[in-house]
Design an enzyme around this catalytic site. Structure first.
Site, PDB file in Angstrom:
ATOM      1  CE  LYS A  18      52.794  -8.801 -35.898  1.00  0.00           C
ATOM      2  NZ  LYS A  18      52.570  -7.341 -35.725  1.00  0.00           N
ATOM      3  NE  ARG A 130      46.787  -3.760 -29.351  1.00  0.00           N
ATOM      4  CZ  ARG A 130      47.894  -4.257 -29.893  1.00  0.00           C
ATOM      5  NH1 ARG A 130      47.814  -5.189 -30.821  1.00  0.00           N
ATOM      6  NH2 ARG A 130      49.060  -3.803 -29.530  1.00  0.00           N
ATOM      7  NE  ARG A 163      50.109  -5.368 -26.529  1.00  0.00           N
ATOM      8  CZ  ARG A 163      50.561  -5.877 -27.666  1.00  0.00           C
ATOM      9  NH1 ARG A 163      49.836  -6.759 -28.327  1.00  0.00           N
ATOM     10  NH2 ARG A 163      51.735  -5.515 -28.152  1.00  0.00           N
TER      11      ARG A 163
HETATM   12  P1  AP5 Z   1      46.237  -6.458 -33.873  1.00  0.00           P
HETATM   13  O1  AP5 Z   1      45.620  -7.578 -34.613  1.00  0.00           O
HETATM   14  O2  AP5 Z   1      46.285  -6.513 -32.384  1.00  0.00           O
HETATM   15  O3  AP5 Z   1      47.662  -6.097 -34.509  1.00  0.00           O
HETATM   16  P2  AP5 Z   1      49.065  -6.849 -34.377  1.00  0.00           P
HETATM   17  O4  AP5 Z   1      49.728  -6.751 -35.697  1.00  0.00           O
HETATM   18  O5  AP5 Z   1      48.878  -8.208 -33.787  1.00  0.00           O
HETATM   19  O6  AP5 Z   1      49.775  -5.850 -33.389  1.00  0.00           O
HETATM   20  P3  AP5 Z   1      50.688  -6.083 -32.110  1.00  0.00           P
HETATM   21  O7  AP5 Z   1      50.801  -4.753 -31.434  1.00  0.00           O
HETATM   22  O8  AP5 Z   1      50.176  -7.209 -31.252  1.00  0.00           O
HETATM   23  O9  AP5 Z   1      52.005  -6.468 -32.755  1.00  0.00           O
HETATM   24  P4  AP5 Z   1      53.390  -6.273 -32.181  1.00  0.00           P
HETATM   25  O10 AP5 Z   1      54.151  -7.008 -33.198  1.00  0.00           O
HETATM   26  O11 AP5 Z   1      53.846  -4.910 -31.886  1.00  0.00           O
HETATM   27  O12 AP5 Z   1      53.247  -6.854 -30.699  1.00  0.00           O
HETATM   28  P5  AP5 Z   1      53.618  -8.243 -30.058  1.00  0.00           P
HETATM   29  O13 AP5 Z   1      52.562  -8.592 -29.115  1.00  0.00           O
HETATM   30  O14 AP5 Z   1      54.012  -9.232 -31.111  1.00  0.00           O
HETATM   31  O15 AP5 Z   1      45.436  -5.118 -34.324  1.00  0.00           O
HETATM   32  C1  AP5 Z   1      45.792  -3.868 -33.754  1.00  0.00           C
HETATM   33  C2  AP5 Z   1      44.496  -3.038 -33.548  1.00  0.00           C
HETATM   34  O16 AP5 Z   1      43.943  -2.713 -34.839  1.00  0.00           O
HETATM   35  C3  AP5 Z   1      43.380  -3.785 -32.814  1.00  0.00           C
HETATM   36  O17 AP5 Z   1      42.686  -2.860 -32.014  1.00  0.00           O
HETATM   37  C4  AP5 Z   1      42.474  -4.316 -33.926  1.00  0.00           C
HETATM   38  O18 AP5 Z   1      41.127  -4.430 -33.495  1.00  0.00           O
HETATM   39  C5  AP5 Z   1      42.623  -3.222 -34.988  1.00  0.00           C
HETATM   40  N1  AP5 Z   1      42.532  -3.711 -36.356  1.00  0.00           N
HETATM   41  C6  AP5 Z   1      43.033  -4.866 -36.859  1.00  0.00           C
HETATM   42  N2  AP5 Z   1      42.787  -4.940 -38.187  1.00  0.00           N
HETATM   43  C7  AP5 Z   1      42.137  -3.778 -38.510  1.00  0.00           C
HETATM   44  C8  AP5 Z   1      41.636  -3.246 -39.752  1.00  0.00           C
HETATM   45  N3  AP5 Z   1      41.731  -3.924 -40.904  1.00  0.00           N
HETATM   46  N4  AP5 Z   1      41.044  -2.024 -39.724  1.00  0.00           N
HETATM   47  C9  AP5 Z   1      40.931  -1.328 -38.547  1.00  0.00           C
HETATM   48  N5  AP5 Z   1      41.389  -1.781 -37.354  1.00  0.00           N
HETATM   49  C10 AP5 Z   1      41.984  -2.993 -37.344  1.00  0.00           C
HETATM   50  O19 AP5 Z   1      54.968  -7.875 -29.306  1.00  0.00           O
HETATM   51  C11 AP5 Z   1      54.960  -7.055 -28.148  1.00  0.00           C
HETATM   52  C12 AP5 Z   1      56.360  -6.963 -27.587  1.00  0.00           C
HETATM   53  O20 AP5 Z   1      56.823  -8.285 -27.206  1.00  0.00           O
HETATM   54  C13 AP5 Z   1      57.434  -6.449 -28.552  1.00  0.00           C
HETATM   55  O21 AP5 Z   1      57.486  -5.035 -28.598  1.00  0.00           O
HETATM   56  C14 AP5 Z   1      58.705  -7.076 -27.948  1.00  0.00           C
HETATM   57  O22 AP5 Z   1      59.134  -6.360 -26.835  1.00  0.00           O
HETATM   58  C15 AP5 Z   1      58.209  -8.430 -27.488  1.00  0.00           C
HETATM   59  N6  AP5 Z   1      58.386  -9.459 -28.531  1.00  0.00           N
HETATM   60  C16 AP5 Z   1      57.405 -10.168 -29.166  1.00  0.00           C
HETATM   61  N7  AP5 Z   1      57.930 -11.003 -30.079  1.00  0.00           N
HETATM   62  C17 AP5 Z   1      59.280 -10.807 -30.029  1.00  0.00           C
HETATM   63  C18 AP5 Z   1      60.367 -11.353 -30.760  1.00  0.00           C
HETATM   64  N8  AP5 Z   1      60.185 -12.258 -31.714  1.00  0.00           N
HETATM   65  N9  AP5 Z   1      61.616 -10.910 -30.453  1.00  0.00           N
HETATM   66  C19 AP5 Z   1      61.830 -10.016 -29.488  1.00  0.00           C
HETATM   67  N10 AP5 Z   1      60.843  -9.436 -28.779  1.00  0.00           N
HETATM   68  C20 AP5 Z   1      59.577  -9.838 -29.045  1.00  0.00           C
END
Ligand code: AP5
Length: 218
Positions: A18, A130, A163
């Site tokens: 994402k 990552r 992270r």
């Molecule tokens: P990346 O692009 O970083 O993936 P992502 O989908 O953004 O993953 P996140 O881990 O950031 O999502 P998440 O939803 O768990 O975390 P968030 O920060 O929102 O890509 C991942 C890796 O893959 C990278 O190394 C990249 O280089 C690689 N990659 C990408 N595309 C690729 C491809 N095609 N092929 C190979 N490799 C690839 O949330 C974190 C925490 O915050 C949550 O757990 C929660 O506690 C809190 N939080 C956030 N939002 C909320 C909410 N709305 N409600 C409640 N809690 C929340």
């Protein structure tokens, strides 16, 4: 289209890409990009009282309280002056309903909910390798998208970090939480006729080509 008030919701499990895809898409289109995970981590760095509570949930792979995250998103919507790509929100039905209500109240239209899809084994592989730049937010992967010297950001030179929630057990917990709490959000947008699914397997450039083909009718 510059000042159009529409929202693209970017949905998908942890590690699906994402952030990688969303930042690129928003840059190309001139949209504002906002990720609730990034905003929460920034609040934690600043040490705000609410964020310290939030950090405990994030470190365990649990969701932060709906009202905390919704307040952050409402502020983003109040300030945004161009179309908005929203990454990581909504993640529960309560958040989805809140977004519908806030968008209506503030004059925003939810244009589409774009779901990136990949299998769990792929997600675990991506997340374990990552690395992120704490300064400019650039996302790397030691296997798939490595930085030139493996340790520093190619763009700004800052030392890269892993992270806290990218440890194996926490990754599994985040995937379980996604299944239990965020899966119903997909059905919610399907019911509104807004859902578009994009296959997120393959090279990032291949995924991006698919994403750009999404018809938004704006
Ligand atoms: P990346 O692009 O970083 O993936 P992502 O989908 O953004 O993953 P996140 O881990 O950031 O999502 P998440 O939803 O768990 O975390 P968030 O920060 O929102 O890509 C991942 C890796 O893959 C990278 O190394 C990249 O280089 C690689 N990659 C990408 N595309 C690729 C491809 N095609 N092929 C190979 N490799 C690839 O949330 C974190 C925490 O915050 C949550 O757990 C929660 O506690 C809190 N939080 C956030 N939002 C909320 C909410 N709305 N409600 C409640 N809690 C929340």
């Amino acid at each position: 289209m510059g000042k159009a008030k529409f929202i693209i919701v970017l949905l998908g499990p942890p590690g699906v890409g994402k952030g990688t895809q969303g930042q690129r898409w928003a840059n190309e289109k001139g949209w504002r990009y906002a990720a609730t995970g990034d905003l929460l981590r920034e609040a934690v760095r600043q040490g705000t009282p609410v964020s310290l509570k939030a950090k405990a949930f994030m470190d365990k792979g649990e969701l932060v309280a709906d009202e905390v995250v919704t307040a952050i998103v409402e502020e983003v919507l109040q300030k945004a002056d161009r179309p908005l790509l929203l990454d990581g929100y909504p993640r529960t039905i309560a958040q989805a309903e809140a977004l519908t209500e806030i968008a209506k109240r503030l004059g925003w239209k939810i244009q589409a909910a774009v779901l990136l899809h990949a299998n769990d084994d792929e997600l675990v592989e991506r997340l374990s390798a990552r690395r992120v730049c704490p300064s400019c937010g650039t996302i790397y992967n030691l296997r798939y998208q490595p930085p030139k010297d493996n340790e520093h950001c190619d763009r700004c030179g800052s030392p890269l970090i892993q992270r806290d929630d990218d440890k194996h057990d926490v990754i599994r917990q985040r995937l379980a939480v996604y299944q239990a709490q965020t899966q119903p959000v997909i059905d919610y947008y399907q019911g509104l006729g807004l859902l578009v699914t994009v296959d997120a397997l393959g090279e990032p450039d291949e995924v991006y080509v698919r994403l750009r083909k999404v018809r938004l009718s704006v």
